[in-house]
Design a protein around this motif. Sequence first.
Motif, PDB file in Angstrom:
ATOM      1  N   ALA A   1      -1.996  -5.834   2.348  1.00 13.74           N
ATOM      2  CA  ALA A   1      -0.926  -5.046   1.736  1.00 13.74           C
ATOM      3  C   ALA A   1      -0.307  -4.037   2.695  1.00 13.74           C
ATOM      4  CB  ALA A   1      -1.402  -4.350   0.457  1.00 13.74           C
TER       5      ALA A   1
ATOM      6  N   ASN B   1       0.823  -1.210   0.000  1.00  8.96           N
ATOM      7  CA  ASN B   1       0.000   0.000   0.000  1.00  8.96           C
ATOM      8  C   ASN B   1       0.856   1.258   0.000  1.00  8.96           C
ATOM      9  OD1 ASN B   1      -2.539  -1.155   0.008  1.00  8.96           O
ATOM     10  ND2 ASN B   1      -2.607  -1.330   2.240  1.00  8.96           N
TER      11      ASN B   1
ATOM     12  N   THR C   1      -2.942  -0.215  -3.991  1.00  9.70           N
ATOM     13  CA  THR C   1      -2.012  -1.317  -3.788  1.00  9.70           C
ATOM     14  C   THR C   1      -1.165  -1.540  -5.033  1.00  9.70           C
ATOM     15  OG1 THR C   1      -3.589  -2.285  -2.265  1.00  9.70           O
ATOM     16  CG2 THR C   1      -1.820  -3.701  -3.052  1.00  9.70           C
TER      17      THR C   1
ATOM     18  N   SER D   1      -5.756 -10.139  -3.109  1.00  6.38           N
ATOM     19  CA  SER D   1      -5.959  -9.405  -4.365  1.00  6.38           C
ATOM     20  C   SER D   1      -6.958 -10.141  -5.259  1.00  6.38           C
ATOM     21  CB  SER D   1      -4.631  -9.244  -5.101  1.00  6.38           C
ATOM     22  OG  SER D   1      -4.072 -10.508  -5.404  1.00  6.38           O
TER      23      SER D   1
END
Lengths: 251, 573
Positions: free
Chosen positions: B374, B18, B92, B223
């Motif tokens: 993240a 991130n 991200t 993800s």
Amino acid sequence: MNLTLFIWRQKRPDEKGRLERHEAKDISPEMSFLEMLDAVNEELVKNGNETIVFDHDCREGICGSCSQVINGVPHGHREKTTVCQLHMRHFKDGDIIYIEPLRAKAFPVIKDLIVDRGALDRIIQSGGYISVHTGGVPDANAILIPKEDADTAMDAAECIGCGACVAACPNGSAMLFTASKITHLAMLPQGRIESARRVCMMTESMMNEGFGSCGNHYECQAACPKGIKVQFIAKLNREFLKAVFKTYTPF
Amino acid sequence: MGDSPRRGHSIAAQGGLNAAKNYANDGDSILRLFHDTIKGGDFRAREANVYRLAMLSNNIMDQCVAQGVPFARDYAGYLENRSFGGAQVSRTFYARGLTGQQLLLGACGALSLQIKAGTVTLHPRKEMLDLVVIDGEAKGITVRDMVTGEINGFAADAVCLCTGGYSNIFYLSTNAMSSNVTAAYRAFKKGAFFANPCLTQIHPTCIPVSGGRQSKLTLMSESLRNDGRIWAPKNKGDRRAPVEIPESERDYFLERMYPAYGNLAPRDIASRAVKAICDNGFGAGGGTGVYLDFADTIKRAGRDKIRERYGNLFEMYEKITGENAYKQPMRIYPAPHYAMGGLWVDYNLQSSIPGLFVLGEANFSDHGANRLGASALMQGLADGYFIIPHTIAGYLAETAPGKVNAEHSEFKKSGDDAESYIKKLLSVNGRKTASEFHRELGRILWDNVGMVRSGEGLKKALQLIPPLRAEFRQNVKITGSGNELNQELERAGRIADFLEFGELMARDALHRRESCGAHFRIEYQTQDGGARRDDENFCYTAAWEFKGADREPELHKEPLKFENAELAVRSYK
């Protein structure tokens, strides 16, 4: 299923090793190869025997710890698969399996299936990076990289440093390993700056560590669990030639 | 600890990193990342640390690009983003499904540069067994050479522990096999406070357990929830193959329960939802697991797009399960993944022992009661690249360099202690393997200190662990000797620490009579089954101090003050 294993046992680097017979009993198809070895080891402990030692860590094919040669093939017979990701469903009852450590002049055996792959780290230490210190760098989007180049860099960067390429090569060459780092960094604008210097340093280090040269057997690509391509070796050679004739005088 | 720094991860994060760059122009900012992280952690993180982390996120991204980390790019050459749980912006950054490995290799390159320059000496295949404290300050460590078994002291001006998290205490987790609590726990025994040990994250999307001899679980990156939809059959015990279940008989339960965030609800919330679905008999094929389905995205964007984004994850899934996730949905179930708890540190990342600094997952500071996706890579790199170089200087300025060397009597004592401890372990010569004890401990913790906890269950765990530990001391069997490479001995030493630490986890969970983030006590829930915090009584970090082997640890409380973020009920609806 029940299997017969012939496993390399070697107490110390300077001691002679031998293949030792073990039986793996009641192995289920969903177990991984290392879980099968775990089961064998637990039996060994219960019977008061020393375990078979092997390097392993992430068990999801990314750390590159696995260093076993299974039936003569580094990481076994499945394509693009590390030992930890090899599952027993690909074997059948009654199979005889030979398990040895990665074999190469530059990888001395430490014990049983564990080898010393420090030589690969030393190749990286010789120049396999961008010499940037922490802090004082430009904004991430200030460096534009064509998507195709970034993708190629990523293809090369996927190397997990397991050393299967070296063990598979009849010359014990680390060209695929070295080439993957050279290509990864040479494809990026921020890596190009040092590329001539880098390729010379890493090539020199590779030779000093006792690795052989590429003889175009392509065994490395066949053994690579990440599918790193031999085209990168051509890239390494090209970068090396460019460096020798143009900018940098090697060793 | 391993053979190479390139394998120095406690886990190879897949999904991303991130950074509040706002490249996507979707309204992201440092303030927003700060708020998302505080809220994601259910208001149990230290506010100032989180704000600093959000600020540094951008520097990290710049640094990683400068190192040559091959992040995903668009056709114009700019960096690509994707979305992660607990955020409504796309912040991200990623390198396929290998982001953690690539960032590690970037860091490893930076380290290699220093090794070549001679400023860093690497000691591979060594394990820390003890922290050496002299006159109340950390002045070195005792290590065992994992090849020769030799025990040695290393003296230093200061000590940094970057030893990862302890999720492996559950036996099955997504962590790498050698991740353990030993270094942190032995520092705890030397006086470093342990903060919030009960706060552990159970990740919603992992490949379900397949058999009794399984050694670890594999994560399927968060993800994937960008493009995959999570569903379970609407009919109880539906055993049909997923592709045979018509659309009208599927329950996209995250989208139904949390319409604003849908499949990108934070991990603790998604995990509990999956568990509830399965506990109530709606699991995939009637078992434990739900579906993560990519059919819609494949129809919309094509199989190639999915392969480009997640190809390696689909391959990994196929290797482990033998199923093709392009053709049928993945089956997933929650698994232990990350420890928000860790050694207590102040704003300078210094523990309660002066001179001992703790970085990354090994400390407790930034994720509160639940870490957002993240953010682990972000925190680890912030600590290492940008915080410690500044904060350690403050300590070093106050201490005389080279004050002690490894000849000091404390080093000798520490080495002798470590040696006799190993001898004792080896001399037990019982009948059960260390792994058997680990499996039993893992079962106790998973059942009672896992995704859902109760006062009753926690008390049960506190009753079950001490006898198991006592049995370990009398009945563990370790073969081989101490002066050689002995993986069984290494394992037993770590499990011995887990057997003590597990009790601390349960004790902490029992004392925290509220639900917050990943710590869900069934007694403390809202009407619709959400976590009910008790800000009046538990708005603090619990820092435990070791008081001796047979004595209860002492609880210290660090109150959490929120000056910028407003304490609110966390809602993702």
